[in-house]
Design an enzyme around this catalytic site. Structure first.
Site, PDB file in Angstrom:
ATOM      1  N   HIS A  79       0.838  -1.206   0.000  1.00  4.96           N
ATOM      2  CA  HIS A  79       0.000   0.000   0.000  1.00  4.96           C
ATOM      3  C   HIS A  79       0.870   1.252   0.000  1.00  4.96           C
ATOM      4  O   HIS A  79       0.641   2.191  -0.781  1.00  4.96           O
ATOM      5  CB  HIS A  79      -0.905  -0.019   1.232  1.00  4.96           C
ATOM      6  CG  HIS A  79      -1.875   1.118   1.304  1.00  4.96           C
ATOM      7  ND1 HIS A  79      -3.189   1.003   0.934  1.00  4.96           N
ATOM      8  CD2 HIS A  79      -1.713   2.409   1.709  1.00  4.96           C
ATOM      9  CE1 HIS A  79      -3.798   2.166   1.097  1.00  4.96           C
ATOM     10  NE2 HIS A  79      -2.917   3.033   1.579  1.00  4.96           N
ATOM     11  N   GLU A  80       1.889   1.271   0.852  1.00  3.81           N
ATOM     12  CA  GLU A  80       2.734   2.460   0.953  1.00  3.81           C
ATOM     13  C   GLU A  80       3.650   2.612  -0.259  1.00  3.81           C
ATOM     14  O   GLU A  80       3.939   3.731  -0.686  1.00  3.81           O
ATOM     15  CB  GLU A  80       3.551   2.415   2.244  1.00  3.81           C
ATOM     16  CG  GLU A  80       2.708   2.341   3.502  1.00  3.81           C
ATOM     17  CD  GLU A  80       1.573   3.360   3.529  1.00  3.81           C
ATOM     18  OE1 GLU A  80       1.757   4.487   3.028  1.00  3.81           O
ATOM     19  OE2 GLU A  80       0.496   3.031   4.035  1.00  3.81           O
TER      20      GLU A  80
ATOM     21  N   HIS B  97       1.875   4.411  -2.932  1.00  4.98           N
ATOM     22  CA  HIS B  97       1.790   5.865  -2.750  1.00  4.98           C
ATOM     23  C   HIS B  97       2.942   6.606  -3.411  1.00  4.98           C
ATOM     24  O   HIS B  97       2.834   7.818  -3.651  1.00  4.98           O
ATOM     25  CB  HIS B  97       1.746   6.211  -1.270  1.00  4.98           C
ATOM     26  CG  HIS B  97       0.375   6.149  -0.677  1.00  4.98           C
ATOM     27  ND1 HIS B  97      -0.723   6.734  -1.274  1.00  4.98           N
ATOM     28  CD2 HIS B  97      -0.078   5.583   0.476  1.00  4.98           C
ATOM     29  CE1 HIS B  97      -1.793   6.530  -0.520  1.00  4.98           C
ATOM     30  NE2 HIS B  97      -1.436   5.825   0.545  1.00  4.98           N
TER      31      HIS B  97
ATOM     32  N   GLU C 217      -5.623   7.507  -1.827  1.00  2.00           N
ATOM     33  CA  GLU C 217      -5.922   6.321  -1.030  1.00  2.00           C
ATOM     34  C   GLU C 217      -6.691   5.256  -1.801  1.00  2.00           C
ATOM     35  O   GLU C 217      -6.510   4.061  -1.575  1.00  2.00           O
ATOM     36  CB  GLU C 217      -6.687   6.717   0.232  1.00  2.00           C
ATOM     37  CG  GLU C 217      -5.930   7.667   1.150  1.00  2.00           C
ATOM     38  CD  GLU C 217      -4.606   7.074   1.646  1.00  2.00           C
ATOM     39  OE1 GLU C 217      -4.366   5.878   1.435  1.00  2.00           O
ATOM     40  OE2 GLU C 217      -3.826   7.832   2.237  1.00  2.00           O
TER      41      GLU C 217
END
Length: 830
Positions: free
Chosen positions: A489-490, A493, A512
């Site tokens: 997930h990170e 980003h 997000e």
């Protein structure tokens, strides 16, 4: 008259007048003092006047409220000599009382609260311009407005950049300060090292005149006598300041080994309590920073270089970081602590850039064309970067977590980075640090403490800024799935949220939603042993879990906060000065709202299915190449997407329809309602349903079983299946101690990851299963960010033993807890 902002409920103001003047580069020179819990030093701002600025006239001004005349008063400082900190050598500490800023006819109050008695809270931000009536000073001077809060500003001065030795080598106007700054900022990207060197030299130049300044709750306002336009205003200014221990951008705490540490995450008021800055996302800037701390500490920062300490006198070290890719100031972060670097036992050969052949699906992201962003040293233009599957990375954590990091985290980083590269191509950033943050790393507060929100893990277990990922220690327990998905997930980003940002921060789904959708894709590829059908099944199961969370979201939250594009046709609009607000930015409920994660995820999933995944991800790589280094709005993505959809695949699909169905309405989107049955029929979810039925039968059996009753045989379940199983069992009115004991034994629940253990603790509390209270105590101590809800459940039970457990655990961890979380828990308990 504009009402005062309620700091616990209202929109977050972005008051900087970015339409008139922009900060293009920051140079920070800071000392970290753990005894006083203060970061102090200087910041030099290099400014560029905007082309939209016009000389201010009385017809366009907005006067300050009549009952807050203090907001219109500026200090008239007397000449005084303030030593300038040298970034190349360690400066001796200067006592706060040595800084004397004298005002004409008024007392200095900077040592008290830094707000100079002004209680008005940026009342002008909702009007067409943010400015102050300076008529009392006999002129209409230009006002530089910076976002600033919880800071003590000690001095503001113009920097004499013309006094820098050798500055005449690259400038045509060695005596014109603003022209020197302009030419310095205009250096081509391939001269970035020289540019950074001159920025550092200029930041050390002597002052050439103090500037008038004042602060209110949300801003620092600076002017120079006689400077009537942004063009006339000094383009290099130095601000001397210090943070406050209670500043909301900075967290002072202890790590898991009991050592002091401090970190910043730019929340909930972004970085304005760390340094005065321009926070609207359009204020893209670069920065360099020198940070000094005791030699026993490691300083990590959002920077392109893997900094090493420089030893200074008196057992202090200096760390220097820089960034050449312009980014919003909110992405800046510092973390200082006694971290230990964890190194893999065997270095992978993939850690360096290597040329390789590309498959047809990857060929479409290896082209190098003209970038659409402002000029900077872009990795997308470097052939070596396009083939670098795994960027250099470091892992830091308290020494007591070394074993868990080496066992769980370190092996996951290379496959997750490689998976991301295989999907999106060039990594936007050249390196990555991963930090296991203290146990108090949390969601920074909670309002609906008595409502159980099952999607807490999306918000609280990780955080990403350029070049750094913050991971909670909660990700290190159990199997690797929680750690892997959070890491993916990170990593996502880096592309969506950092390299491509939202021009209007109310459109959080652009960050997000994409990261949530891509974490499944990356994680499926990172598990190299996973067959394609198994990957699809796991993704469908996660969609099923998110569907349940979205249902809870829309049932337990205000409708107005369920909208992904609340500003509608006004999205991206700002006032004439450039000021704006973040809708609900100060509302504590907003911290726990996950609608932008969940609805954004389901929208992208819907579009990927409509196009076909191969077509969709091919488009996504094209989109990244087109928009990296830029800020976007929803329509930028949707319009480009629809242009790439064949006519036969887009009946009833238009930007307007997507806005109406997905982004500008509350509740569950109509197209998603039709998918509900398909989610329930997911194979892994059906397997869970069968297991739930077995447990319901076991739970209904009398204590003494009849001989003819056959023993139930339970299947082995994945972590996500266990989460779903426990959620179903939480819906049961009664679960017997015997059943709970069997559950814990068969699935070894106390050894599972934090998501599973949280549901297990919920069951323990709900059914007063005293034999497992030790698991609740452990969770409240080790998983503080996720444990806040358990305090509410323990107190709601009105059971004396559970309430005593809650109070005892709180007293043990109160001093280390995040301040906002501690306040919320205290309200529950006392």
């Amino acid at each position: 008259m504009d009402k005062k902002l309620d700091p616990s409920r209202d929109d977050l103001p972005l008051v900087a007048n970015t339409s008139h003047i922009l900060v293009k580069h920051y140079v920070l020179d800071l000392d970290v003092d753990f005894e006083s819990q203060v970061i102090e030093g200087t910041i030099v701002l290099f400014l560029e006047s905007g082309n939209r600025f016009k000389k201010r006239s009385s017809s366009t001004e907005v006067a300050c409220p009549s009952e807050s005349n203090e907001a219109c008063k500026f200090r008239m400082p007397e000449p005084c000599q303030i030593p300038v900190t040298n970034t190349k050598t360690f400066s001796s500490k200067i006592g706060y009382n040595d800084f004397v800023i004298c005002g004409k006819g008024e007392k200095d109050t900077s040592g008290k609260d830094g707000n100079h008695d002004n209680q008005e809270q940026a009342s002008g931000i909702s009007s067409s311009k943010y400015c102050c009536d300076t008529g009392n000073h006999g002129s209409e001077e230009f006002l530089l407005v910076l976002d600033c809060c919880d800071l003590s500003v000690l001095k503001v001065e113009e920097v004499d950049v013309a006094a820098v030795p050798g500055i005449e080598k690259f400038t045509r106007s060695p005596k014109l300060r603003n022209q020197i700054v302009h030419e310095l900022m205009a250096l081509p990207a391939d001269r970035w090292r020289e540019q950074l060197d001159y920025y550092a030299r200029c930041s050390q130049a002597p002052g050439c005149g103090e500037l008038l300044f004042d602060t209110d709750t949300w801003s620092l306002q600076i002017r120079k006598t006689g400077a009537q336009t942004a063009t006339d205003f000094p383009h290099a200014i130095r601000i001397q300041y210090r943070t406050k221990p209670q500043g909301r951008s900075v967290t002072w705490t202890s790590d898991q080994s009991g050592r002091p540490c401090v970190y910043t995450v730019g929340s909930p008021i972004n970085n304005r309590a760390l340094f005065p800055c321009q926070e609207p996302p359009v204020a893209m800037s670069t920065w360099q920073a020198t940070v000094r701390a005791a030699a026993s500490f490691v300083v990590l920062m959002s920077g392109e270089n893997s900094a090493k300490p420089t030893q200074l006198q008196e057992d202090y070290s200096s760390w220097h970081y820089y960034v050449t890719m312009p980014m919003p100031a909110s992405t800046f972060t510092i973390a200082v602590g006694s971290w230990t670097e964890m190194k893999p036992e065997i270095c992978s050969s993939n850690d360096v850039a290597t040329e390789r052949s590309f498959s047809p699906s990857e060929a479409d992201f290896r082209y190098i064309g003209v970038c659409g962003h402002m000029e900077y040293p872009c990795r997308f233009q470097k052939a070596s970067a396009t083939t670098q599957k795994i960027i250099p990375h470091r892992v830091f954590a308290p020494a007591c977590l070394k074993g868990a990091c080496q066992e769980t985290l370190l092996p996951l980083i290379p496959p997750c980075l490689s998976a991301a590269h295989s999907v999106l191509g060039t990594h936007p950033f050249s390196r990555l640090d991963i930090l296991i943050v203290p146990a108090n790393f949390s969601s920074l507060g909670m309002a609906r403490s008595l409502i159980y929100l099952e999607w807490y893990d999306l918000k609280t277990s990780s955080f990403c800024i350029p070049h750094i990922v913050f991971l909670s220690q909660s990700t290190l327990t159990g199997m690797s799935q929680l750690c892997g998905t959070r890491l993916c997930h990170e990593i996502a980003h880096a592309w969506f949220g950092l390299a491509i940002g939202a021009r209007d921060w109310t459109e959080e789904w652009l960050s997000e939603g994409f990261a949530t959708h891509l974490e499944d894709v990356f994680w499926a590829k990172a598990q190299q042993q996973l067959a394609p059908h198994e990957a699809r099944e796991q993704q469908e199961l996660r969609a099923c879990l998110r569907w349940r969370r979205l249902q809870d979201e829309v049932q337990n939250s205000p409708e107005e906060m369920q909208v992904l594009r609340p500003n509608k046709e006004k999205t991206g609009h700002v006032s004439d000065s450039g000021s704006s607000v973040i809708r609900h930015g100060l509302n504590p409920e907003k911290v726990f709202m996950q609608v932008h994660y969940l609805k954004g995820y389901f929208l992208l999933r819907f579009l990927a299915k409509r196009l076909g995944e191969d077509t969709y991800f091919s488009f996504l790589r094209k989109f990244v190449h087109t928009f990296h280094g830029q800020l976007i709005l929803s329509q930028d993505f949707l319009q480009m997407l629809l242009e790439n959809i064949p006519e036969e695949k887009r009946p009833e699909l238009s930007v307007g329809n997507i806005f109406r169905d997905w982004l500008e309405s509350s509740g569950i989107p109509q197209p998603l309602q039709r998918e509900r049955q398909a989610l329930a029929e997911c194979g892994l979810a059906q397997q869970v349903s069968a297991e739930v039925a077995k447990w319901v039968r076991v739970n209904r059996r009398p204590r003494k079983r009849k001989r003819k009753d056959r023993e139930e045989v339970f299947e082995k379940l994945l972590p996500d299946q266990l989460v779903l199983l426990l959620e179903h069992l939480l819906e049961q009115k009664t679960v017997t101690p015997r059943t709970l004991q069997s559950l814990e034994r068969i699935y070894r629940l106390s050894e599972q990851d934090a998501e599973v253990r949280h549901r297990w603790c919920e069951l323990i509390v709900k059914h007063k299963y005293t034999k497992a209270y030790r698991d609740v105590e452990r969770f409240l101590q080790e998983d503080q960010a996720m444990g806040i809800y358990l305090y509410g459940e323990l107190m709601l039970s009105e059971d004396p033993r559970q309430q005593h457990l809650a109070r005892r655990c709180f007293e043990l961890s109160r001093e280390q807890m995040d301040k906002s979380s501690a306040e919320v828990v205290a309200e529950m308990l006392f």
